[in-house]
Design a protein around this motif. Structure first.
Motif, PDB file in Angstrom:
ATOM      1  N   LEU A 138       0.934  -1.284   0.063  1.00 39.71           N
ATOM      2  CA  LEU A 138      -0.023   0.015  -0.027  1.00 39.71           C
ATOM      3  C   LEU A 138       1.016   1.379  -0.081  1.00 39.71           C
ATOM      4  CD1 LEU A 138      -2.981   0.786   0.394  1.00 39.71           C
ATOM      5  CD2 LEU A 138      -2.714   1.204   2.678  1.00 39.71           C
ATOM      6  N   GLY A 139       0.647   2.285  -0.859  1.00 38.69           N
ATOM      7  CA  GLY A 139       1.346   3.355  -0.994  1.00 38.69           C
ATOM      8  C   GLY A 139       2.101   3.326  -2.128  1.00 38.69           C
ATOM      9  N   GLU A 140       2.660   2.141  -2.648  1.00 40.02           N
ATOM     10  CA  GLU A 140       3.365   1.929  -3.743  1.00 40.02           C
ATOM     11  C   GLU A 140       2.833   1.481  -5.136  1.00 40.02           C
ATOM     12  OE1 GLU A 140       7.021  -0.152  -2.853  1.00 40.02           O
ATOM     13  OE2 GLU A 140       7.089   0.839  -0.780  1.00 40.02           O
ATOM     14  N   ASP A 141       1.515   1.579  -5.110  1.00 43.29           N
ATOM     15  CA  ASP A 141       0.600   1.082  -5.996  1.00 43.29           C
ATOM     16  C   ASP A 141       0.759   1.809  -7.440  1.00 43.29           C
ATOM     17  OD1 ASP A 141      -0.848  -1.007  -4.870  1.00 43.29           O
ATOM     18  OD2 ASP A 141      -1.841   0.938  -3.681  1.00 43.29           O
ATOM     19  N   VAL A 142       0.884   0.982  -8.548  1.00 40.84           N
ATOM     20  CA  VAL A 142       0.899   1.498  -9.762  1.00 40.84           C
ATOM     21  C   VAL A 142      -0.223   0.644 -10.661  1.00 40.84           C
ATOM     22  CG1 VAL A 142       3.535   1.828  -9.860  1.00 40.84           C
ATOM     23  CG2 VAL A 142       2.387  -0.420 -10.881  1.00 40.84           C
ATOM     24  N   LEU A 143      -0.743   1.468 -11.678  1.00 32.16           N
ATOM     25  CA  LEU A 143      -1.752   0.839 -12.724  1.00 32.16           C
ATOM     26  C   LEU A 143      -1.094   1.152 -14.156  1.00 32.16           C
ATOM     27  CD1 LEU A 143      -4.919  -0.122 -12.803  1.00 32.16           C
ATOM     28  CD2 LEU A 143      -5.403   2.043 -13.342  1.00 32.16           C
ATOM     29  N   ILE A 144      -0.845   0.043 -14.714  1.00 33.71           N
ATOM     30  CA  ILE A 144      -0.275   0.127 -16.311  1.00 33.71           C
ATOM     31  C   ILE A 144      -1.184  -0.315 -17.030  1.00 33.71           C
ATOM     32  CG2 ILE A 144       1.583  -1.091 -17.407  1.00 33.71           C
ATOM     33  CD1 ILE A 144       2.812  -2.202 -14.959  1.00 33.71           C
ATOM     34  N   GLU A 145      -1.226   0.684 -18.158  1.00 33.32           N
ATOM     35  CA  GLU A 145      -2.101   0.545 -19.223  1.00 33.32           C
ATOM     36  C   GLU A 145      -1.344   0.167 -20.614  1.00 33.32           C
ATOM     37  OE1 GLU A 145      -5.661   2.831 -21.941  1.00 33.32           O
ATOM     38  OE2 GLU A 145      -3.904   4.102 -20.898  1.00 33.32           O
ATOM     39  N   SER A 146      -1.835  -0.832 -21.188  1.00 27.05           N
ATOM     40  CA  SER A 146      -1.141  -0.970 -22.548  1.00 27.05           C
ATOM     41  C   SER A 146      -1.715   0.036 -23.618  1.00 27.05           C
ATOM     42  CB  SER A 146      -1.597  -2.333 -23.011  1.00 27.05           C
ATOM     43  OG  SER A 146      -1.033  -2.765 -24.370  1.00 27.05           O
ATOM     44  N   ALA A 147      -0.878   0.536 -24.200  1.00 27.32           N
ATOM     45  CA  ALA A 147      -1.371   1.831 -25.126  1.00 27.32           C
ATOM     46  C   ALA A 147      -0.741   1.370 -26.510  1.00 27.32           C
ATOM     47  CB  ALA A 147      -1.011   3.081 -24.676  1.00 27.32           C
ATOM     48  N   ILE A 148       0.373   0.668 -26.541  1.00 26.30           N
ATOM     49  CA  ILE A 148       1.045   0.600 -28.054  1.00 26.30           C
ATOM     50  C   ILE A 148       1.364  -0.922 -28.245  1.00 26.30           C
ATOM     51  CG2 ILE A 148       3.176   0.670 -29.379  1.00 26.30           C
ATOM     52  CD1 ILE A 148       3.108   3.535 -28.032  1.00 26.30           C
ATOM     53  N   THR A 149       0.893  -1.651 -29.286  1.00 23.63           N
ATOM     54  CA  THR A 149       1.069  -2.987 -29.355  1.00 23.63           C
ATOM     55  C   THR A 149       0.706  -3.227 -31.049  1.00 23.63           C
ATOM     56  OG1 THR A 149       0.403  -5.277 -28.670  1.00 23.63           O
ATOM     57  CG2 THR A 149      -1.485  -3.732 -29.273  1.00 23.63           C
ATOM     58  N   GLU A 150       0.952  -4.627 -31.196  1.00 23.53           N
ATOM     59  CA  GLU A 150       0.797  -5.090 -32.859  1.00 23.53           C
ATOM     60  C   GLU A 150      -0.129  -6.314 -32.525  1.00 23.53           C
ATOM     61  OE1 GLU A 150       4.134  -8.194 -34.326  1.00 23.53           O
ATOM     62  OE2 GLU A 150       3.414  -6.457 -35.587  1.00 23.53           O
ATOM     63  N   GLY A 151      -0.708  -6.682 -33.576  1.00 26.27           N
ATOM     64  CA  GLY A 151      -1.725  -7.971 -33.774  1.00 26.27           C
ATOM     65  C   GLY A 151      -2.947  -7.859 -34.399  1.00 26.27           C
ATOM     66  N   VAL A 152      -3.246  -6.576 -34.450  1.00 24.40           N
ATOM     67  CA  VAL A 152      -4.752  -6.236 -35.116  1.00 24.40           C
ATOM     68  C   VAL A 152      -4.655  -6.502 -36.579  1.00 24.40           C
ATOM     69  CG1 VAL A 152      -6.450  -4.698 -35.446  1.00 24.40           C
ATOM     70  CG2 VAL A 152      -5.512  -4.972 -33.221  1.00 24.40           C
ATOM     71  N   ARG A 153      -3.537  -5.877 -37.146  1.00 21.33           N
ATOM     72  CA  ARG A 153      -3.769  -5.616 -38.646  1.00 21.33           C
ATOM     73  C   ARG A 153      -3.514  -6.939 -39.347  1.00 21.33           C
ATOM     74  NH1 ARG A 153       1.736  -4.699 -37.446  1.00 21.33           N
ATOM     75  NH2 ARG A 153       3.356  -5.979 -38.689  1.00 21.33           N
ATOM     76  N   VAL A 154      -4.294  -6.998 -40.430  1.00 26.18           N
ATOM     77  CA  VAL A 154      -4.529  -8.002 -41.635  1.00 26.18           C
ATOM     78  C   VAL A 154      -3.333  -8.020 -42.543  1.00 26.18           C
ATOM     79  CG1 VAL A 154      -5.737  -9.503 -43.269  1.00 26.18           C
ATOM     80  CG2 VAL A 154      -6.918  -8.544 -41.371  1.00 26.18           C
ATOM     81  N   LYS A 155      -2.389  -8.843 -42.596  1.00 25.78           N
ATOM     82  CA  LYS A 155      -1.585  -8.733 -43.669  1.00 25.78           C
ATOM     83  C   LYS A 155      -2.077  -9.618 -45.123  1.00 25.78           C
ATOM     84  CE  LYS A 155       2.457  -8.489 -40.573  1.00 25.78           C
ATOM     85  NZ  LYS A 155       3.817  -8.998 -39.805  1.00 25.78           N
ATOM     86  N   PRO A 156      -2.355  -8.955 -46.198  1.00 24.30           N
ATOM     87  CA  PRO A 156      -3.361  -9.524 -47.074  1.00 24.30           C
ATOM     88  C   PRO A 156      -2.152 -10.531 -47.560  1.00 24.30           C
ATOM     89  CG  PRO A 156      -3.533  -6.947 -47.313  1.00 24.30           C
ATOM     90  CD  PRO A 156      -2.276  -7.343 -46.120  1.00 24.30           C
ATOM     91  N   GLY A 157      -2.651 -11.565 -47.735  1.00 19.68           N
ATOM     92  CA  GLY A 157      -1.899 -12.934 -48.509  1.00 19.68           C
ATOM     93  C   GLY A 157      -1.093 -13.319 -47.556  1.00 19.68           C
ATOM     94  N   LYS A 158      -0.926 -12.887 -46.333  1.00 19.78           N
ATOM     95  CA  LYS A 158       0.312 -13.379 -45.222  1.00 19.78           C
ATOM     96  C   LYS A 158      -0.206 -13.918 -44.182  1.00 19.78           C
ATOM     97  CE  LYS A 158       4.551 -11.368 -46.656  1.00 19.78           C
ATOM     98  NZ  LYS A 158       5.918 -10.684 -46.118  1.00 19.78           N
ATOM     99  N   GLU A 159      -1.123 -12.963 -43.455  1.00 23.41           N
ATOM    100  CA  GLU A 159      -1.915 -13.287 -41.976  1.00 23.41           C
ATOM    101  C   GLU A 159      -3.018 -12.796 -42.070  1.00 23.41           C
ATOM    102  OE1 GLU A 159       0.702 -11.875 -38.843  1.00 23.41           O
ATOM    103  OE2 GLU A 159       2.659 -12.571 -39.489  1.00 23.41           O
ATOM    104  N   LEU A 160      -3.930 -13.403 -40.874  1.00 24.95           N
ATOM    105  CA  LEU A 160      -5.276 -13.364 -40.944  1.00 24.95           C
ATOM    106  C   LEU A 160      -5.358 -12.030 -39.857  1.00 24.95           C
ATOM    107  CD1 LEU A 160      -6.058 -16.914 -40.769  1.00 24.95           C
ATOM    108  CD2 LEU A 160      -6.471 -15.286 -42.601  1.00 24.95           C
ATOM    109  N   GLY A 161      -4.728 -11.741 -39.135  1.00 28.24           N
ATOM    110  CA  GLY A 161      -4.807 -10.711 -38.261  1.00 28.24           C
ATOM    111  C   GLY A 161      -5.111 -11.097 -36.852  1.00 28.24           C
TER     112      GLY A 161
END
Length: 556
Positions: A138-161
């Motif tokens: 208590l008193g040293e708490d942090v909350l970490i939000e993920s704000a930058i990442t990859e994985g959503v995009r579809v790569k045409p002919g390569k990956e489904l996203g």
């Protein structure tokens, strides 16, 4: 694609003869480390057996302090997150593509195995952060939000996203703080932002090829805007240069600006890294004709930006790894690589490009280069959503409100690394139940360290690995009532329930809208993911049974 100025880094290896100040944790420090991270290590039935830290650069930038990351437990948990996620993939999934016959080795298999490795890494990376934040005093708490990442995009002919990852919007912290997220936080809770690439070089990880790694940073800075998950054209150097508009200059003029920032009087000392892609051939030829070396790699363009310009790191011709000039890669890799580069005194400029155009198979390399700014309607909507339509280029200041706020970045070696030769991949000593891993750390002060850690598996390496694997591994053979019963059993145990919640967020985030500590489930998006093959019918069952058995996780 090879000549004396254009070569694969696997053929002309980098060597390192720079600073390597060694510091070993003594017995008391090891005991202290194990106690500090007891909750994490107990989760995987492991302890740290040995740790050596090599300082590769200790020049302080005088523009930062560690801020909230002065908390040693939080700071070291980022290193542990990179280390343990690298171990999980290094022991499960690394090189799996090679186990199949040539007839079976196709893109569908590669995508399946890449998703599996991403899933494994994301599970452990998330668990370490959540376990740390759950157990802070208590008193040293942090909350970490993920704000930058990859994985959503579809790569045409390569990956489904939709590859498993720690998605934008994921939040790590105590339950009461996650429930308050978006509202006024208690003063004792520090808000931190996170960027990650759960595996850089995922194709390398499934083939067991060099320089595959896990990557994340945590910073006290706020993320002002997210980068769309499309391709970014990048210009980078390890010495600061004045901003320029890349649309107004050609590659040679830009090379001259970067060379000048290093104090070079001509371009023959400059090198510019590229991924080996047809879209890059025209730029590489132009730079070669001006005397700039263009080393390339088959996969993974994050590591070069992290170690760019490191003193003592040289190719056989004595050139250093000094820049990227026009290279095009993922947006998450740009941000995750640029922040530590800027901490070290470097500079980077990025420009969003059309991934759909750049992955077309019917265009020549010259045409691909010409089409790099021809966006699809969907891509342009992403650009508008991120408020980039009026800005042709950007720097890290456009993404992060204070790049020199307290922060730390860590990169765990899954396989042997060719950029830092002493950064070896995951190794084991089965007789002694020891697991070895190397992690490169860069902090907001500008320091670079290589951590070499050996973990002792208390019972066995196999047992520790089994505790790291995604809950989805245990559900593979089930369907219908048996699957519901298996999920019910997981949810009835408080510890496995936490692990399953993290898996659910990492796996199905394209169909989830986080609302504080709950989520909205978009069933039509699930249907679409199944239709395009990113998910399968068993995933629909997992989602439906989870919604039935844990209704309090969801809001409507």
């Amino acid at each position: 694609m090879t000549n004396n100025l254009r070569f694969n880094i696997a053929d002309q290896r980098l060597s390192y003869n720079g600073q390597q100040d060694e510091y070993s944790l003594n017995k008391d420090r090891i005991i202290e480390f194990n106690h500090r991270h007891l909750a994490i290590l107990k989760k995987y039935d492991m302890t740290v057996d040995n740790c050596k830290i090599y300082t590769l650069a200790d020049k302080i930038n005088n523009m930062s302090n560690l801020g909230a990351l002065r908390n040693r437990q939080v700071r070291q948990s980022v290193i542990l997150s990179a280390a343990l996620s690298a171990i999980s993939v290094g022991l499960h999934g690394c090189g799996d593509f090679n186990k199949y016959s040539k007839d079976e080795q196709n893109q569908e298999l590669a995508n399946k195995l890449k998703r599996a490795n991403d899933r494994t890494s994301a599970q452990v990376m998330a668990e370490v952060l959540q376990t740390t934040t759950d157990n802070l005093p208590l008193g040293e708490d942090v909350l970490i939000e993920s704000a930058i990442t990859e994985g959503v995009r579809v790569k045409p002919g390569k990956e489904l996203g939709g590859n498993p990852t720690i998605a934008v919007g994921a939040v790590f912290g105590k339950e009461e703080h996650r429930a308050q997220y978006g509202l006024k936080m208690p003063r004792n809770v520090s808000l931190l932002s996170m960027g990650n690439d759960v595996i850089d070089g995922t194709t390398k990880s499934i083939k067991g090829i060099h320089s595959s790694l896990t990557a994340l940073f945590v910073t006290e800075a706020n993320i002002k805007r997210h980068l769309p998950d499309i391709y970014v054209q990048r210009w980078m150097g390890a010495a600061h240069f004045e901003k320029f508009n890349p649309r107004e200059l050609n590659s040679i003029e830009i090379a001259e600006i970067i060379a000048k920032s290093y104090g070079y009087n001509d371009l023959s000392k400059l090198s510019s890294f590229f991924l080996d892609r047809p879209r890059h051939y025209q730029a590489m030829v132009m730079l070669n004709e001006a005397g700039v070396a263009t080393p390339f790699d088959k996969d993974g363009d994050l590591m070069p930006s992290i170690v760019m310009g490191l003193n003592g790191l040289n190719f056989p011709d004595e050139r250093g790894l000094t820049s990227m000039i026009g290279e095009i890669g993922g947006s998450a890799e740009w941000a995750v690589g640029v922040l530590p580069l800027v901490w070290r005194g470097g500079q980077a400029i990025g420009m969003l490009t059309s991934q759909s155009s750049l992955t077309r198979k019917d265009l020549s390399p010259k045409e691909l280069w010409a089409e790099r700014f021809h966006f699809t309607e969907e891509e342009f909507m992403q650009i508008q959503d991120a408020r980039f339509e009026r800005k042709p280029y950007f720097t890290i200041e456009d993404i992060v409100d204070d790049p020199f706020a307290g922060g730390i970045a860590a990169f765990g070696a899954i396989t042997d690394n060719y950029f830092i030769p002493s950064m070896e991949g995951v190794k084991t000593d089965n007789k002694k139940n020891l697991i070895y891993v190397a992690v490169l750390m860069v902090n907001s002060l500008g320091m670079i360290q290589l951590w070499k850690i050996s973990f002792k598996a208390n019972k066995s390496i196999e047992n520790s690995l089994s505790l790291m694997l995604s809950p989805k591994e245990s559900l593979k053979s089930f369907s219908g009532d048996d699957l519901e019963a298996a999920i019910g059993k997981i949810l009835n145990n408080p510890e496995s329930r936490k692990r399953f919640r993290l898996f659910f967020n990492n796996e199905y985030y394209p169909a989830l809208i986080p609302v504080r500590h709950q989520m909205v489930l978009l069933h039509q998006v699930v249907d679409g993911l199944i239709d395009r093959g990113a998910l399968h019918e068993q995933d629909r069952e997992i989602i439906d049974f989870t919604e039935k058995l844990a209704p309090e996780w969801f809001t409507h």
